[in-house]
Write a protein that holds these residues in place. Structure first.
Motif, PDB file in Angstrom:
ATOM      1  N   ARG A   1       4.608  10.913  -6.834  1.00  0.00           N
ATOM      2  CA  ARG A   1       5.927  11.146  -7.434  1.00  0.00           C
ATOM      3  C   ARG A   1       6.298  12.622  -7.432  1.00  0.00           C
ATOM      4  NH1 ARG A   1       3.309   7.828 -10.787  1.00  0.00           N
ATOM      5  NH2 ARG A   1       2.965   9.439 -12.365  1.00  0.00           N
ATOM      6  N   SER A   2       5.292  13.487  -7.597  1.00  0.00           N
ATOM      7  CA  SER A   2       5.556  14.923  -7.627  1.00  0.00           C
ATOM      8  C   SER A   2       5.951  15.426  -6.239  1.00  0.00           C
ATOM      9  CB  SER A   2       4.314  15.676  -8.115  1.00  0.00           C
ATOM     10  OG  SER A   2       4.444  17.062  -7.850  1.00  0.00           O
ATOM     11  N   SER A   3       7.079  16.117  -6.154  1.00  0.00           N
ATOM     12  CA  SER A   3       7.506  16.654  -4.859  1.00  0.00           C
ATOM     13  C   SER A   3       6.524  17.703  -4.355  1.00  0.00           C
ATOM     14  CB  SER A   3       8.910  17.265  -4.979  1.00  0.00           C
ATOM     15  OG  SER A   3       8.918  18.312  -5.938  1.00  0.00           O
ATOM     16  N   ALA A   4       5.857  18.403  -5.272  1.00  0.00           N
ATOM     17  CA  ALA A   4       4.870  19.400  -4.862  1.00  0.00           C
ATOM     18  C   ALA A   4       3.687  18.748  -4.173  1.00  0.00           C
ATOM     19  CB  ALA A   4       4.398  20.187  -6.084  1.00  0.00           C
ATOM     20  N   VAL A   5       3.259  17.593  -4.699  1.00  0.00           N
ATOM     21  CA  VAL A   5       2.146  16.870  -4.087  1.00  0.00           C
ATOM     22  C   VAL A   5       2.545  16.338  -2.724  1.00  0.00           C
ATOM     23  CG1 VAL A   5       0.561  14.923  -4.317  1.00  0.00           C
ATOM     24  CG2 VAL A   5       1.186  16.257  -6.333  1.00  0.00           C
ATOM     25  N   ARG A   6       3.762  15.815  -2.616  1.00  0.00           N
ATOM     26  CA  ARG A   6       4.214  15.246  -1.345  1.00  0.00           C
ATOM     27  C   ARG A   6       4.257  16.276  -0.233  1.00  0.00           C
ATOM     28  NH1 ARG A   6       8.030  12.586  -4.607  1.00  0.00           N
ATOM     29  NH2 ARG A   6       9.686  13.980  -3.863  1.00  0.00           N
ATOM     30  N   ARG A   7       4.358  17.562  -0.583  1.00  0.00           N
ATOM     31  CA  ARG A   7       4.398  18.598   0.446  1.00  0.00           C
ATOM     32  C   ARG A   7       3.059  18.741   1.170  1.00  0.00           C
ATOM     33  NH1 ARG A   7       7.359  21.637  -3.680  1.00  0.00           N
ATOM     34  NH2 ARG A   7       9.564  21.592  -3.177  1.00  0.00           N
ATOM     35  N   VAL A   8       1.975  18.322   0.523  1.00  0.00           N
ATOM     36  CA  VAL A   8       0.657  18.514   1.139  1.00  0.00           C
ATOM     37  C   VAL A   8      -0.089  17.210   1.384  1.00  0.00           C
ATOM     38  CG1 VAL A   8       0.362  20.848   0.236  1.00  0.00           C
ATOM     39  CG2 VAL A   8      -0.381  18.899  -1.139  1.00  0.00           C
TER      40      VAL A   8
ATOM     41  N   ILE B   1       0.844  -1.200   0.000  1.00  0.00           N
ATOM     42  CA  ILE B   1       0.000   0.000   0.000  1.00  0.00           C
ATOM     43  C   ILE B   1       0.878   1.249   0.000  1.00  0.00           C
ATOM     44  CG2 ILE B   1      -1.693   1.328   1.295  1.00  0.00           C
ATOM     45  CD1 ILE B   1      -2.727  -1.355   2.403  1.00  0.00           C
ATOM     46  N   ARG B   2       1.901   1.267   0.863  1.00  0.00           N
ATOM     47  CA  ARG B   2       2.790   2.423   0.928  1.00  0.00           C
ATOM     48  C   ARG B   2       3.511   2.627  -0.397  1.00  0.00           C
ATOM     49  NH1 ARG B   2       4.508   4.196   5.944  1.00  0.00           N
ATOM     50  NH2 ARG B   2       5.607   5.779   4.741  1.00  0.00           N
ATOM     51  N   ALA B   3       3.931   1.537  -1.048  1.00  0.00           N
ATOM     52  CA  ALA B   3       4.628   1.649  -2.333  1.00  0.00           C
ATOM     53  C   ALA B   3       3.709   2.253  -3.394  1.00  0.00           C
ATOM     54  CB  ALA B   3       5.129   0.278  -2.781  1.00  0.00           C
ATOM     55  N   GLU B   4       2.452   1.830  -3.389  1.00  0.00           N
ATOM     56  CA  GLU B   4       1.489   2.373  -4.362  1.00  0.00           C
ATOM     57  C   GLU B   4       1.258   3.858  -4.119  1.00  0.00           C
ATOM     58  OE1 GLU B   4      -1.237   2.558  -7.485  1.00  0.00           O
ATOM     59  OE2 GLU B   4       0.164   0.954  -6.944  1.00  0.00           O
ATOM     60  N   ILE B   5       1.127   4.240  -2.858  1.00  0.00           N
ATOM     61  CA  ILE B   5       0.896   5.650  -2.526  1.00  0.00           C
ATOM     62  C   ILE B   5       2.106   6.487  -2.917  1.00  0.00           C
ATOM     63  CG2 ILE B   5       0.522   7.284  -0.640  1.00  0.00           C
ATOM     64  CD1 ILE B   5      -1.041   5.001   0.772  1.00  0.00           C
ATOM     65  N   ARG B   6       3.315   5.992  -2.596  1.00  0.00           N
ATOM     66  CA  ARG B   6       4.520   6.744  -2.952  1.00  0.00           C
ATOM     67  C   ARG B   6       4.638   6.909  -4.460  1.00  0.00           C
ATOM     68  NH1 ARG B   6       6.838   3.818   1.469  1.00  0.00           N
ATOM     69  NH2 ARG B   6       7.549   2.196   0.028  1.00  0.00           N
ATOM     70  N   TYR B   7       4.247   5.882  -5.209  1.00  0.00           N
ATOM     71  CA  TYR B   7       4.267   5.973  -6.666  1.00  0.00           C
ATOM     72  C   TYR B   7       3.322   7.066  -7.141  1.00  0.00           C
ATOM     73  CZ  TYR B   7       3.462   4.780 -11.560  1.00  0.00           C
ATOM     74  OH  TYR B   7       3.330   4.831 -12.931  1.00  0.00           O
ATOM     75  N   ARG B   8       2.157   7.153  -6.507  1.00  0.00           N
ATOM     76  CA  ARG B   8       1.172   8.172  -6.885  1.00  0.00           C
ATOM     77  C   ARG B   8       1.615   9.566  -6.458  1.00  0.00           C
ATOM     78  NH1 ARG B   8      -2.594   6.230 -10.526  1.00  0.00           N
ATOM     79  NH2 ARG B   8      -2.257   3.984 -10.369  1.00  0.00           N
TER      80      ARG B   8
ATOM     81  N   ARG C   1      -5.268   4.126  -4.352  1.00  0.00           N
ATOM     82  CA  ARG C   1      -5.260   5.058  -5.479  1.00  0.00           C
ATOM     83  C   ARG C   1      -6.367   6.100  -5.321  1.00  0.00           C
ATOM     84  NH1 ARG C   1      -3.939   0.215  -8.268  1.00  0.00           N
ATOM     85  NH2 ARG C   1      -6.124  -0.201  -8.788  1.00  0.00           N
ATOM     86  N   ASN C   2      -7.552   5.633  -4.958  1.00  0.00           N
ATOM     87  CA  ASN C   2      -8.676   6.559  -4.804  1.00  0.00           C
ATOM     88  C   ASN C   2      -8.428   7.555  -3.673  1.00  0.00           C
ATOM     89  OD1 ASN C   2     -10.028   5.290  -6.894  1.00  0.00           O
ATOM     90  ND2 ASN C   2     -11.231   3.971  -5.538  1.00  0.00           N
ATOM     91  N   LYS C   3      -7.883   7.056  -2.543  1.00  0.00           N
ATOM     92  CA  LYS C   3      -7.625   7.937  -1.404  1.00  0.00           C
ATOM     93  C   LYS C   3      -6.572   9.001  -1.756  1.00  0.00           C
ATOM     94  CE  LYS C   3     -10.148   5.957   1.901  1.00  0.00           C
ATOM     95  NZ  LYS C   3     -11.197   6.665   2.666  1.00  0.00           N
ATOM     96  N   THR C   4      -5.539   8.572  -2.484  1.00  0.00           N
ATOM     97  CA  THR C   4      -4.486   9.510  -2.870  1.00  0.00           C
ATOM     98  C   THR C   4      -5.037  10.589  -3.788  1.00  0.00           C
ATOM     99  OG1 THR C   4      -2.855   7.715  -2.725  1.00  0.00           O
ATOM    100  CG2 THR C   4      -2.166   9.717  -3.839  1.00  0.00           C
TER     101      THR C   4
END
Length: 203
Positions: free
Chosen positions: A50-57, A41-48, A97-100
Motif C-alpha cells: 500500500r505504501s508508495s515508498a515500498v512500491r518504488r523498490v 496472489i497479485r491482489a494480496e501483494i498489492r495490498y501489502r 505475504r512472506n515473500k513481500t
C-alpha cells in the motif's frame, strides 16, 4: 478467465489432480493453476504494498513470479499435501505475504532510502514484463528447475521424491524405507530448501 474463487465454486476443478499432474512434470497443469490463482496472489501483494515508498523498490509482478516458482518447485518435489482449492489459496497467500515482507526487509537491510529509488515498474519496458501471456514459458522453465533440483538430491532423497509423486504418504514411505516418517519428512524438506535456494533467488 477463471480465478481461484471461481474455481472454488466450480466442482469440476480437481485441485488434487492438478497437483498430481504438476508432480509428473506437466507444464499445462502448472499454467492452469497459475491462471486460477494469479489474480488473488497479485491482489494480496498489492495490498501489502500500500505504501508508495515500498512500491518504488518492490515489484509486485516479480514477487508473484517468486511465489509461483517457490510453490511449483516444492509441490513438484512432493513437499505439500493439498486437496482443496481453499487450502491451496491460503497457502499461496501465505507465501505471498512472506515473500513481500522478505523483499521489503531486504531493501531496508541494504539501507536504501525508498523515497529516492526509481520505481521498478517504471524502469522496465512493458515488453519485458513477465505477464500472463508468458505463463507457458515460465511453467516450462519451472519444470527445468525441478529436474535440476532432483538431480542434486541424494539417492534416498530422490527415492522419497519419486514415492511422493506417486501419491505415497509419509507413514507409507517410512515403512518402505525402515525409518521414522517424521525424520524422513524433515530431512527431505531441509534438502529441498537447501537445494532450492542454491538454484534460484526466487525460492
Amino acid at each position: 478467465m477463471m480465478t481461484a474463487r471461481a474455481a472454488m465454486a466450480d466442482e469440476s476443478i480437481d485441485i488434487a489432480e492438478l497437483i498430481r499432474q504438476i508432480r509428473q512434470g506437466q507444464p499445462a497443469a502448472a499454467e492452469q493453476l497459475f491462471r486460477f490463482y494469479e489474480p488473488e496472489i497479485r491482489a494480496e501483494i498489492r495490498y501489502r504494498l500500500r505504501s508508495s515508498a515500498v512500491r518504488r523498490v518492490v515489484d509486485s509482478q516479480d514477487i508473484c513470479q517468486s511465489v509461483m516458482i517457490s510453490f511449483f518447485l516444492r509441490v513438484g518435489a512432493g513437499q505439500y499435501e493439498i486437496a482443496e482449492p481453499q487450502e491451496l489459496l491460503q497457502l499461496l497467500l501465505k507465501i505471498a505475504r512472506n515473500k513481500t515482507n522478505d523483499a521489503y526487509r531486504a531493501q531496508l537491510a541494504d539501507k536504501r532510502d525508498v523515497r529516492r529509488v526509481q520505481s521498478l515498474d517504471a524502469a522496465k519496458e512493458v515488453g519485458q514484463r513477465p505477464g500472463p501471456e508468458n505463463v507457458p514459458a515460465e511453467a516450462a522453465e519451472m519444470t527445468d528447475l525441478l529436474e535440476e533440483l532432483e538431480r542434486q538430491l541424494s539417492t534416498q532423497e530422490f527415492e522419497i521424491a519419486t514415492l511422493r509423486r506417486q501419491g505415497f504418504q509419509w507413514d507409507e514411505i517410512g515403512e518402505q524405507l525402515g525409518e521414522s516418517p517424521e525424520a524422513l519428512r524433515k530431512r527431505f524438506h531441509r534438502a529441498i530448501e537447501r537445494i532450492g535456494r542454491n538454484l534460484t533467488p526466487w525460492f
